[in-house]
Design a protein around this motif. Structure first.
Motif, mmCIF file in Angstrom:
data_model
loop_
_atom_site.group_PDB
_atom_site.id
_atom_site.type_symbol
_atom_site.label_atom_id
_atom_site.label_comp_id
_atom_site.label_asym_id
_atom_site.label_seq_id
_atom_site.Cartn_x
_atom_site.Cartn_y
_atom_site.Cartn_z
ATOM 1 N N THR A 1 0.837 -1.190 0.000
ATOM 2 C CA THR A 1 0.000 0.000 0.000
ATOM 3 C C THR A 1 0.876 1.246 0.000
ATOM 4 O OG1 THR A 1 -1.786 1.185 1.142
ATOM 5 C CG2 THR A 1 -0.143 0.106 2.518
ATOM 6 N N ASP B 1 -0.729 4.052 1.150
ATOM 7 C CA ASP B 1 -1.566 4.843 2.050
ATOM 8 C C ASP B 1 -0.999 4.754 3.461
ATOM 9 O OD1 ASP B 1 -3.683 5.544 3.928
ATOM 10 O OD2 ASP B 1 -5.055 5.504 2.226
ATOM 11 N N LYS C 1 -3.359 3.313 6.127
ATOM 12 C CA LYS C 1 -3.538 1.861 6.022
ATOM 13 C C LYS C 1 -2.334 1.134 6.608
ATOM 14 C CE LYS C 1 -6.718 1.731 2.074
ATOM 15 N NZ LYS C 1 -6.925 1.254 0.676
ATOM 16 N N ARG D 1 -2.077 -4.925 1.910
ATOM 17 C CA ARG D 1 -1.248 -3.836 2.435
ATOM 18 C C ARG D 1 0.231 -4.199 2.477
ATOM 19 N NH1 ARG D 1 -4.840 -2.928 7.774
ATOM 20 N NH2 ARG D 1 -4.856 -5.215 7.583
#
Length: 417
Positions: free
Chosen positions: A77, A79, A82, A205
């Motif tokens: 990921t 992000d 996250k 993730r």
């Protein structure tokens, strides 16, 4: 674990659920010891639980268990939120598994329309002294020239990329990683269960980049116990730092608040190396040459010219290229590391030779003062190089321990970043 949870509530709570605080009972009826801050209770007897919370992560100075499952992860990921959520969920799951408890709602829940939170292969097994040790690789700070999570400026200076040593034949697929988890236990199924569940939690993730199973510890942090032997038949780690030697741990293993950065105080730095041994060649080598290569006797493990294993070695008695002589702190300006390696055997290669050797793990206060000077000397002229080759490599920053139920792996790194 009898409360029925719908999918939306499960997503809200994450894998740790509401059970981040550990209960007193572990699987199999073994009491789980809980360590908070610096108030450490002794680890339970064989089969019991090693405290998860504390100033330092367990699995470093902890008495070495017999089995290993080490995994390096790539973060997939981009992000930041996250990633933080993943680290929180991992920490909650790790706290439960090291206490012998199931992940989340467990392997069996009332809602059979959903996959279970826990894979279930450790049901009925004791904690087996499971420890889970978390590390952060250089790629989390910057990868392919990108600062994915706003962390580049917080990379520790001691987290250096290892130099290319003479003789290295590193496989990129078995090297590196953004994150790592070292699972050690006395039951291999418990260690594998832990990594399997963390990998499952990470789906979408982070993903496993490479992993390594290990058996038969090749070094010990309990000097009163018998020194283990490596796959070449020699005792290994005779002079290793003991888990009770707080002065040596402070000097050589734990990062000081003065070392910087602040978020690493109480942590350490991990170097992992997959070392392939040319077993068949070694097995055709005379005993005298084997002992000259190591600088120790094979039977007792005594330094050459001495009688007992723990006698102080006379380095000048050994050949200039003897392994013990080159690796000794006196030959490397006092450089000292805490070893925590394991043997491995991963079948055979295409020529019928054993794919076997040492999964070397070392912890130190600063890689530049620990592993690098020692390996530089060994790579240059160690007689053992005829029989081994480094084929995998990684380095990680290992943060301090998780202090309490509100703390999580890497929390201080992300604070104010």
């Amino acid at each position: 674990m009898t409360e029925k949870t719908n999918p939306s509530r499960r997503a809200l709570l994450g894998w740790g659920g509401a059970g981040l605080a550990l209960g007193a009972a572990a699987a199999g009826g073994t009491a789980a010891a809980l360590r908070v801050g610096d108030d450490a209770e002794p680890a339970a007897a064989a089969g019991g639980a090693v405290p998860f919370h504390g100033a330092h992560q367990a699995g470093i100075a902890t008495p070495v268990q017999d089995r290993l499952h080490f995994a390096a992860f790539d973060v997939t990921t981009t992000d930041r939120d996250k990633l933080i959520a993943l680290l929180k969920e991992w920490t909650a799951a790790a706290a439960r598994m090291t206490a012998g408890r199931e992940v989340g709602e467990g392997a069996v829940s009332e809602n059979d329309e959903l996959p279970p939170d826990d894979t279930g292969e450790a049901l009925g097994l004791q904690p087996s002294r499971l420890t889970l040790t978390f590390g952060i690789g250089p790629g989390l700070f910057e990868k392919d020239g990108k600062d994915r999570f706003g962390l580049t400026a917080r990379r520790p200076k001691a987290l250096v990329d290892l130099p290319s040593f003479p003789g290295d034949n590193l496989d990129a697929a078995r090297s590196g990683g953004d994150l790592c988890v070292q699972a050690c236990a006395d039951d291999p199924q418990v260690a594998v269960h832990a990594i399997r569940n963390l990998a499952r939690i990470a789906m979408g993730r982070a993903a496993i980049r490479w992993s390594q199973l290990g058996f038969g510890k090749t070094s010990s942090t309990t000097p009163d116990a018998m020194t283990p032997r490596n796959m070449l038949g020699f005792k290994d780690g005779t002079r290793n730092i003991a888990g009770t030697e707080t002065d040596r741990l402070d000097k050589h293993v734990w990062v000081s608040g003065k070392d910087g950065p602040e978020w690493m105080a109480g942590g350490s730095y991990l170097v992992a190396r997959r070392i392939r041994m040319h077993i068949e060649t070694w097995d055709r080598t005379s005993l005298k040459e084997q002992e000259d290569v190591f600088g120790r006797t094979k039977a007792e493990g005594a330094p050459l010219g001495k009688q007992r294993e723990h006698d102080e070695p006379s380095l000048k008695v050994m050949k200039p290229d003897a392994h013990v002589r080159l690796a000794h702190p006196d030959s490397n300006g006092g450089a000292t590391i805490l070893r925590r390696g394991y043997s491995f055997t991963d079948g055979t290669d295409g020529l019928g030779r054993l794919d076997a050797g040492l999964f070397f793990i070392a912890y130190q206060r600063d890689v530049r003062d620990g592993f690098i000077p020692v390996q530089t000397a060994l790579a240059k002229s160690d007689a053992l190089n005829e029989y081994i080759q480094h084929v995998g490599s990684a380095v990680f920053a290992v943060p301090p321990g998780v202090r309490d139920k509100d703390d999580w792996w890497g929390k201080a790194l992300f604070a104010r970043a």
